[in-house]
Design an enzyme around this catalytic site. Structure first.
Site, short mmCIF file in Angstrom:
data_model
loop_
_atom_site.label_atom_id
_atom_site.label_comp_id
_atom_site.label_asym_id
_atom_site.label_seq_id
_atom_site.Cartn_x
_atom_site.Cartn_y
_atom_site.Cartn_z
N SER A 140 0.85 -1.19 0.00
CA SER A 140 0.00 0.00 0.00
C SER A 140 0.88 1.23 0.00
O SER A 140 2.05 1.17 0.42
CB SER A 140 -0.88 0.01 1.26
N TYR A 153 -2.17 -0.88 10.20
CA TYR A 153 -2.23 -1.12 8.76
C TYR A 153 -0.91 -0.74 8.09
O TYR A 153 -0.36 -1.50 7.29
CB TYR A 153 -3.38 -0.30 8.16
#
Length: 249
Positions: A140, A153
């Site tokens: 990401s 995350y």
């Protein structure tokens, strides 16, 4: 161009929706046989839409036996494994780390990072049996820069980036390429409301990335296709941002 994956066999996790489904459909159109892996049950719909070139597998990517069996399915049904797309992931709760629980930590790290470890552990072993292949790991933009209220995350996706780089070095001489895909804010089921709208509605607020729009699963699938096919044969150890310019903005 077409047929960029002719004769190749791919395993894609998180294939029930979003980037995983778009990639499964694109890979199949480009000639691949595809093992569609998900825990949701929606992998059945993805595989049915593709037809004979796809097989659905229900698997929890946190469980070694499930991941091993998904790879074994590719070898048993189609004879080999050439492409592994470790794409399954979750966003996790968005709040400061002082408000996160150990259960939050375990779930986010297991789904996003342990799954990549397991996928590469079993997938690369299969690739070595037939001379090599391509591994793509979904990281990401949050694995490259910090996002507020996303410490867990970001840690999981930063871990994916570093695991990708180290593994690329380990197998560079053995014909296995390992790269990471780093999406920016993309219109998938992780976005509230996106599950009910295949495209961002006209009144959807633009995310804070330089292109001022949402990324689409098909755009991430196109980048994954490049990393999967032989056009990227000299590319390994890369963390490729596909983020509308976010990490350089």
């Amino acid at each position: 161009m077409s047929g960029r994956l002719d004769g190749k066999v791919a395993v894609i996790t998180g294939a029930g929706s979003g980037i995983g489904r778009a990639s499964a459909e694109l890979f199949a159109r480009e000639g691949a046989k595809v093992v569609c892996v998900d825990v949701s049950g929606e992998q059945e719909e993805t595989a049915a839409g593709i037809g004979a070139a796809a097989v659905p597998v229900h698997a929890d990517v946190r469980v070694a036996a499930d991941v091993r069996d998904a790879v074994a399915t590719a070898e048993r049904r189609f004879g080999r494994l050439d492409v592994l797309f470790n794409n399954a992931g979750i966003g996790g709760p968005k709040r400061p780390i002082t408000e996160q629980s150990e259960e939050d930590y375990a779930r986010v790290l297991d789904v996003n990072l342990k799954s990549v470890f397991l996928g590469m552990k079993f997938g690369i072993a299969a690739m070595l049996r037939t001379g090599g292949g391509s591994v793509i790991n979904t990281a990401s933009a949050a694995g490259l820069v910090g996002w507020r209220k996303n410490a867990l995350y970001g840690a999981s996706k930063g871990g994916v980036v570093q695991m990708t780089k180290a593994t690329a070095l380990d197998f560079a001489e053995q014909g296995v390429r390992v790269n990471a895909l780093c999406p920016g804010m993309t219109w998938t089921g992780l976005v509230p409301g996106a599950a009910d709208a295949p495209l961002p509605p006209a009144d959807a607020s633009a995310p804070p990335q330089p292109m001022r729009r949402w990324g689409l699963p098909t755009e991430l699938a196109a980048a994954a296709l490049f990393l999967a096919c032989d056009e990227s044969s000299f590319v390994t150890g890369v963390a490729l941002p596909v983020d509308g310019g976010y990490v350089c903005g």
